[in-house]
Design an enzyme around this catalytic site. Structure first.
Site, PDB file in Angstrom:
ATOM      1  N   GLY A   4       0.832  -1.199   0.000  1.00 22.03           N
ATOM      2  CA  GLY A   4       0.000   0.000   0.000  1.00 22.03           C
ATOM      3  C   GLY A   4       0.863   1.243   0.000  1.00 22.03           C
ATOM      4  N   CYS A  36       5.287  -6.220   1.731  1.00 24.87           N
ATOM      5  CA  CYS A  36       5.646  -4.799   1.736  1.00 24.87           C
ATOM      6  C   CYS A  36       4.944  -4.078   2.890  1.00 24.87           C
ATOM      7  CB  CYS A  36       5.368  -4.150   0.387  1.00 24.87           C
ATOM      8  SG  CYS A  36       6.199  -2.547   0.181  1.00 24.87           S
ATOM      9  N   TYR A  37       3.937  -3.240   2.617  1.00 26.80           N
ATOM     10  CA  TYR A  37       3.224  -2.578   3.717  1.00 26.80           C
ATOM     11  C   TYR A  37       2.672  -3.614   4.690  1.00 26.80           C
ATOM     12  CZ  TYR A  37      -0.096   0.271   6.331  1.00 26.80           C
ATOM     13  OH  TYR A  37      -0.781   0.899   7.344  1.00 26.80           O
ATOM     14  N   HIS A  87       8.036  -7.584  -3.383  1.00 23.73           N
ATOM     15  CA  HIS A  87       6.767  -7.905  -4.042  1.00 23.73           C
ATOM     16  C   HIS A  87       6.882  -9.199  -4.839  1.00 23.73           C
ATOM     17  CE1 HIS A  87       4.484  -4.225  -3.141  1.00 23.73           C
ATOM     18  NE2 HIS A  87       5.680  -3.637  -3.146  1.00 23.73           N
ATOM     19  N   GLU A 131       4.530 -10.865  -6.080  1.00 20.11           N
ATOM     20  CA  GLU A 131       3.466 -10.969  -7.078  1.00 20.11           C
ATOM     21  C   GLU A 131       3.843 -10.396  -8.433  1.00 20.11           C
ATOM     22  OE1 GLU A 131       2.600  -6.962  -5.057  1.00 20.11           O
ATOM     23  OE2 GLU A 131       3.548  -8.883  -4.579  1.00 20.11           O
ATOM     24  N   ASP A 168     -16.391 -11.660 -22.899  1.00 17.57           N
ATOM     25  CA  ASP A 168     -17.079 -11.876 -21.630  1.00 17.57           C
ATOM     26  C   ASP A 168     -18.529 -12.304 -21.840  1.00 17.57           C
ATOM     27  OD1 ASP A 168     -14.682 -10.926 -20.659  1.00 17.57           O
ATOM     28  OD2 ASP A 168     -15.434  -8.883 -20.400  1.00 17.57           O
ATOM     29  N   LYS A 184      -9.946 -11.952 -16.473  1.00 12.94           N
ATOM     30  CA  LYS A 184     -10.067 -12.211 -17.910  1.00 12.94           C
ATOM     31  C   LYS A 184      -9.382 -13.508 -18.332  1.00 12.94           C
ATOM     32  CE  LYS A 184     -11.350  -9.555 -20.796  1.00 12.94           C
ATOM     33  NZ  LYS A 184     -12.666  -9.341 -21.450  1.00 12.94           N
TER      34      LYS A 184
END
Length: 513
Positions: free
Chosen positions: A58, A85-86, A172, A174, A230, A369
């Site tokens: 964050g 992180c945060y 991070h 991710e 979609d 997606k």
């Protein structure tokens, strides 16, 4: 039937784009994840029955007054927790460690050195490259934690308390730039959370079919079909569940891509033998959008009008009670929840009227997606449709910056068709998330055939992305840019200039409105 969401991991959102990316990365391990507000209470959290918790990064400092905190009882809940992180700094600050501002922050690639693997770094090298984005740093770990890795400016880059199942990383995992980030998340999920890998295309389909049949019963269903990925996957999924109780409705708004209506009719009416009603509504949309320039107003007008048209159609098919929409998880997040700031209203979420007559069926509402594409392939939809680039529900209306008119729509439609054709000819369609044309309602001076022109510019937009939550502008080859520009100016009346948008998301969005 096995529950596809049996091992839910709750991702706490501390107000940046990190939470969405973390949620996607967890799902890549076939574990269901869901984003929750950081201030969720323990009782509300336990109702979700999470098997694991991830505290996201964050923008705040944990030492700032009023910075986000979580219910402290969650730390004693016994649910395995990973702070990123945060989130890592919050764990340290709340459990008795020390977080301080370093004389030098860390941003970008940084070398991480581990003294032991522990749980998080198992099956990865002791020395590796990670992606950092922080100024504060954990300088002292709380009691009970072992520090397993550090960097030159982060003395506590990885820490673990296996007894309480609480783990933290300053970097991070991710992001793709962290070499072994996928492995680290997998270690947390398999070794700490002991999650079941039950979130698969097959299990999602089976659970969705059961939920749709249970909701619909003997009623008839309308599907709002646009021809995009979609709505096509949503239609195929609902058709699999309820068969001929489904009626698809394609509303010709006059704001579609070139050849859109013909493609929809050929695919769904002729190939899949699904009942399809086509509604001519172009003039209605143009009249309602006359003199409207605000993008939020455009989206709400279009969303409301869609619903009213579907309500009219429902009376022709004996009052269908349900409306199927291809709403995705990012649509819900971007349209704003009680804790997530609204980026823009999606016409099928924030643009819906409060007094509509339908109950919604949104079988893709929890999906990203890439998950939708996988399900489309599993259901047997054509590859060309499954891998079609995203197209906004309001159509070309939100790619015209200014008032929507017949003239501007036709100019943009022709220019966009050239963009798609040249991108396809260059073999770049699958490597791009989106590529399209935008028409700002301004004019500039040009020279064509030795004569002065005063015409519209076309903005070319092309981005690469995995989920549309973040995106980078595509480095298109110069020869492709040249061919697009030359053809648009030569073939589209009313255009004398082509420019290329090289803004990433953030700070921009992919669409201009």
């Amino acid at each position: 039937m096995h529950d596809a969401r049996s091992s839910l991991v709750a991702v706490f959102d501390f107000g940046a784009q990190y939470a969405q990316l973390i949620a996607r990365r967890v799902r890549e391990h076939h574990v269901y994840s869901e984003i929750v507000p950081a201030n969720i209470g323990l009782e509300e959290l336990l109702e979700l029955n999470p098997k694991g918790i991830i505290l996201s990064g964050g923008p705040k400092s944990v030492n700032e007054p009023g910075s986000p905190r979580i219910d402290k009882r969650i730390f004693e809940s016994g649910i395995p927790i990973l702070g990123i992180c945060y989130g890592a700094q919050l764990i340290a600050a709340e459990l008795g460690g020390v977080v301080a501002r370093n004389s030098k922050g860390e941003y970008g690639r940084v070398d991480l050195v581990a003294k032991e693997h522990g749980t998080l770094l198992s099956h990865s090298p002791l020395s590796q490259s990670v992606w950092m984005s922080h100024f504060d740093a954990i300088v002292e770990a709380p009691s009970g934690f072992s520090v397993t890795a550090s960097t030159s400016n982060a003395p506590v880059a990885v820490m673990e308390d296996s007894a309480r199942a609480i783990y933290a990383v300053q970097y991070h995992p991710e992001v793709a730039h962290t070499e072994y980030g996928h492995q680290l998340l997998g270690n947390f999920l398999s070794e700490a959370v002991k999650a079941e890998a039950s979130w698969t295309s097959y299990s999602i389909i089976e659970q969705s079919l059961e939920a749709i049949r249970s909701q619909v019963g003997a009623e008839r269903v309308i599907c709002a079909l646009s021809g995009g990925v979609d709505s096509a996957v949503a239609a195929a999924l609902v058709h699999e569940a309820v068969g001929d109780k489904l009626v698809c409705v394609f509303v010709d708004t006059g704001l579609m891509r070139s050849g859109e209506r013909e493609t929809v009719e050929r695919t769904f009416r002729d190939q899949f033998k699904i009942e399809l009603i086509v509604v001519e509504a172009a003039e209605k949309f143009y009249q309602l959008l006359a003199e409207v320039t605000d993008p939020e107003s455009k989206r709400k007008i279009i969303g409301n009008t869609f619903i009213r048209i579907f309500e009219e159609v429902s009376h022709e098919i004996k009052g269908a009670k349900y409306l199927v929409q291809g709403t995705l998880y990012p649509d819900v997040i971007e349209s704003g929840t009680k804790d997530a700031a609204k980026i823009k209203s999606h016409h099928n979420v924030g643009g819906l009227p409060d007094d509509m007559d339908f109950e919604l069926i949104e079988p893709l509402r929890l999906l990203f997606k890439d998950e939708v594409r996988s399900i489309g392939e599993e259901l047997g939809l054509p590859e060309a449709m499954v891998w079609r680039q995203p197209f906004p529900g309001p159509g070309l209306a939100v790619r015209i910056i200014g008032e929507v008119t017949h003239e501007r729509v036709e100019i943009l439609r022709q220019a966009d068709a050239i963009v798609q054709e040249e991108i396809e000819n260059a073999g770049l369609t699958r490597s791009l998330w989106q590529s399209f044309a935008v028409l700002p309602a301004i004019r500039s001076v040009g020279v064509m055939g030795d004569e002065r022109t005063y015409a519209y510019p076309i903005v070319l937009r092309a981005v690469t992305s995995q989920d549309a939550m973040t995106a980078d502008w595509a480095r298109l080859p110069y020869e492709v840019l040249e061919s697009i520009s030359s053809r648009v100016i030569a073939e589209v009346p009313g255009v004398n200039r082509v420019v290329y948008d090289i803004t990433s998301k953030p700070p921009g969005t992919i669409e201009w409105e």
